[in-house]
Design a protein around this motif. Structure first.
Motif, mmCIF file in Angstrom:
data_model
loop_
_atom_site.group_PDB
_atom_site.id
_atom_site.type_symbol
_atom_site.label_atom_id
_atom_site.label_comp_id
_atom_site.label_asym_id
_atom_site.label_seq_id
_atom_site.Cartn_x
_atom_site.Cartn_y
_atom_site.Cartn_z
ATOM 1 N N ARG A 51 0.983 -1.193 0.063
ATOM 2 C CA ARG A 51 -0.009 -0.147 -0.099
ATOM 3 C C ARG A 51 0.738 1.213 -0.001
ATOM 4 O O ARG A 51 0.249 2.573 0.321
ATOM 5 C CB ARG A 51 -0.805 0.020 1.264
ATOM 6 C CG ARG A 51 -1.935 -1.142 0.921
ATOM 7 C CD ARG A 51 -3.121 -1.223 2.182
ATOM 8 N NE ARG A 51 -2.350 -1.749 3.592
ATOM 9 C CZ ARG A 51 -2.027 -2.933 3.877
ATOM 10 N NH1 ARG A 51 -2.373 -3.805 3.140
ATOM 11 N NH2 ARG A 51 -1.471 -3.100 5.184
ATOM 12 N N LEU A 52 2.160 1.129 -0.547
ATOM 13 C CA LEU A 52 3.008 2.367 -0.752
ATOM 14 C C LEU A 52 3.862 2.167 -1.374
ATOM 15 O O LEU A 52 4.727 1.168 -1.702
ATOM 16 C CB LEU A 52 3.560 2.675 0.777
ATOM 17 C CG LEU A 52 4.730 3.618 0.997
ATOM 18 C CD1 LEU A 52 4.372 5.207 0.863
ATOM 19 C CD2 LEU A 52 5.473 3.565 2.406
ATOM 20 N N THR A 53 4.339 3.327 -2.225
ATOM 21 C CA THR A 53 5.225 3.157 -3.333
ATOM 22 C C THR A 53 5.833 4.691 -2.925
ATOM 23 O O THR A 53 5.414 5.632 -2.946
ATOM 24 C CB THR A 53 4.914 3.191 -4.730
ATOM 25 O OG1 THR A 53 4.068 1.974 -4.889
ATOM 26 C CG2 THR A 53 5.958 3.683 -5.696
ATOM 27 N N ARG A 94 5.689 10.200 -3.133
ATOM 28 C CA ARG A 94 4.747 9.157 -2.576
ATOM 29 C C ARG A 94 3.663 8.632 -2.883
ATOM 30 O O ARG A 94 2.774 9.806 -3.252
ATOM 31 C CB ARG A 94 5.056 9.825 -1.100
ATOM 32 C CG ARG A 94 4.482 8.685 -0.084
ATOM 33 C CD ARG A 94 4.462 9.381 1.267
ATOM 34 N NE ARG A 94 4.028 8.581 2.338
ATOM 35 C CZ ARG A 94 4.670 7.777 3.056
ATOM 36 N NH1 ARG A 94 6.076 7.605 2.678
ATOM 37 N NH2 ARG A 94 4.264 7.164 4.024
ATOM 38 N N ASP A 95 3.142 7.406 -2.895
ATOM 39 C CA ASP A 95 1.786 7.139 -3.619
ATOM 40 C C ASP A 95 1.252 5.994 -2.399
ATOM 41 O O ASP A 95 1.846 4.973 -2.199
ATOM 42 C CB ASP A 95 1.873 6.461 -4.970
ATOM 43 C CG ASP A 95 0.552 5.890 -5.182
ATOM 44 O OD1 ASP A 95 -0.309 5.987 -4.711
ATOM 45 O OD2 ASP A 95 0.586 5.521 -6.529
ATOM 46 N N GLU A 96 0.588 6.457 -1.661
ATOM 47 C CA GLU A 96 -0.077 5.756 -0.494
ATOM 48 C C GLU A 96 -1.503 5.376 -0.482
ATOM 49 O O GLU A 96 -2.374 6.167 -0.954
ATOM 50 C CB GLU A 96 0.262 6.667 0.733
ATOM 51 C CG GLU A 96 0.045 5.784 2.168
ATOM 52 C CD GLU A 96 0.737 6.449 3.156
ATOM 53 O OE1 GLU A 96 0.830 5.990 4.221
ATOM 54 O OE2 GLU A 96 0.756 7.612 3.387
ATOM 55 N N ASP A 97 -1.917 4.197 -0.292
ATOM 56 C CA ASP A 97 -3.228 3.681 -0.380
ATOM 57 C C ASP A 97 -3.563 2.903 0.998
ATOM 58 O O ASP A 97 -3.303 1.631 0.807
ATOM 59 C CB ASP A 97 -3.553 2.896 -1.668
ATOM 60 C CG ASP A 97 -4.993 2.381 -1.917
ATOM 61 O OD1 ASP A 97 -5.769 2.921 -0.952
ATOM 62 O OD2 ASP A 97 -5.298 1.914 -2.797
ATOM 63 N N SER A 119 4.007 14.945 -4.669
ATOM 64 C CA SER A 119 5.343 15.050 -5.278
ATOM 65 C C SER A 119 6.193 16.344 -4.478
ATOM 66 O O SER A 119 5.138 17.164 -4.202
ATOM 67 C CB SER A 119 5.357 15.159 -6.711
ATOM 68 O OG SER A 119 4.803 14.027 -7.364
ATOM 69 N N SER A 120 7.270 16.308 -4.272
ATOM 70 C CA SER A 120 7.999 17.477 -3.665
ATOM 71 C C SER A 120 8.957 17.843 -4.130
ATOM 72 O O SER A 120 9.983 16.948 -4.479
ATOM 73 C CB SER A 120 7.818 17.317 -2.197
ATOM 74 O OG SER A 120 8.683 16.190 -1.715
ATOM 75 N N LEU A 121 9.420 19.107 -4.042
ATOM 76 C CA LEU A 121 11.069 19.463 -4.262
ATOM 77 C C LEU A 121 11.429 20.172 -3.361
ATOM 78 O O LEU A 121 10.589 21.099 -2.442
ATOM 79 C CB LEU A 121 11.020 20.549 -5.439
ATOM 80 C CG LEU A 121 10.530 19.870 -6.867
ATOM 81 C CD1 LEU A 121 10.329 21.159 -8.021
ATOM 82 C CD2 LEU A 121 11.635 18.874 -7.313
ATOM 83 N N GLN A 137 5.472 21.200 -2.491
ATOM 84 C CA GLN A 137 4.794 19.843 -2.552
ATOM 85 C C GLN A 137 3.206 20.184 -3.055
ATOM 86 O O GLN A 137 2.694 20.880 -2.880
ATOM 87 C CB GLN A 137 4.876 19.410 -0.993
ATOM 88 C CG GLN A 137 3.798 18.054 -0.894
ATOM 89 C CD GLN A 137 3.961 17.652 0.434
ATOM 90 O OE1 GLN A 137 4.874 17.583 1.335
ATOM 91 N NE2 GLN A 137 2.785 17.053 0.956
ATOM 92 N N THR A 138 2.950 19.207 -3.828
ATOM 93 C CA THR A 138 1.583 19.075 -4.463
ATOM 94 C C THR A 138 1.151 17.728 -4.645
ATOM 95 O O THR A 138 2.119 16.581 -4.548
ATOM 96 C CB THR A 138 1.678 19.653 -5.825
ATOM 97 O OG1 THR A 138 0.514 19.784 -6.365
ATOM 98 C CG2 THR A 138 2.654 18.901 -6.737
#
Length: 193
Positions: free
Chosen positions: A38-40, A65-68, A77-79, A99-100
């Motif tokens: 549940r996380l990438t 970060r992709d969280e489910d 996504s962040s810089l 961050q967006t």
């Protein structure tokens, strides 16, 4: 690299690469990839050390970060651009984060809230660590202090302020036993978004 399991993430694998000497000027590069049920997550950090006795460096990073989980789903996504240095016995970090991301809050059957948010915020952090052995600490402590804030309209969807403090204390009780105490306190103030 390694394997892990978490109650929120499930089973996963983690891998990373750290290059301590990218070139003759001592630049450093660090990356990490996490793939779980549940996380990438993927991150990269490039560090440029500067001359002087205060271990000053410029840092540039990118994160995804992709969280489910059972209650939230988000893709962010962040810089990051920051400057670190030794300051009064602490490692001081001053940074700017952009961050967006998209997010959903609620269980799988009913989404309570769905949105997209973008935040540009400065961040200030102080860290101090003391340990008798960096590989297996028998006597030591760490203190982490963090503050960040955003203003609506300055590439941010809302106003917010966050402060947080973390403390960890370690003492060896017997030859093969340690006492580890940990504490975290924090507060967030957020306008509606």
């Amino acid at each position: 690299g390694g394997l892990f399991i978490g109650t929120d993430t499930g089973f996963g694998v983690r891998g990373g690469l750290e290059r301590r000497w990218v070139n003759r000027r001592g630049h450093k590069f660090k990356s990490e990839l996490i793939l779980a049920q549940r996380l990438t997550s993927a991150s990269a950090l490039y560090q440029i050390p500067l001359p002087g006795t205060d271990s000053r460096a410029f840092n540039f990073g990118v994160n995804y970060r992709d969280e489910d989980t059972e209650t939230t789903r988000s893709k962010t996504s962040s810089l990051v651009a920051s400057e670190t240095r030794q300051w009064m016995g602490f490692t001081r970090t001053l940074g700017l984060h952009l961050q967006t991301g998209d997010f959903e809050i609620g269980d799988r059957k009913q989404v309570v809230f769905r949105g997209n948010s973008t935040m540009l915020y400065p961040q200030f952090a102080l860290t101090r660590k003391r340990a008798d052995d960096p590989l297996f600490v028998r006597r030591g402590y760490s203190v982490n202090l963090l503050a960040r804030a955003a203003a609506e309209g300055v590439l941010s969807d809302t106003n917010f302020v966050q402060v947080r403090g973390d403390v960890k204390w370690i003492r060896q009780l017997e030859r093969r036993h340690r006492l580890i105490l940990r504490g975290t306190v924090g507060m967030s103030w957020v306008d509606d978004f």
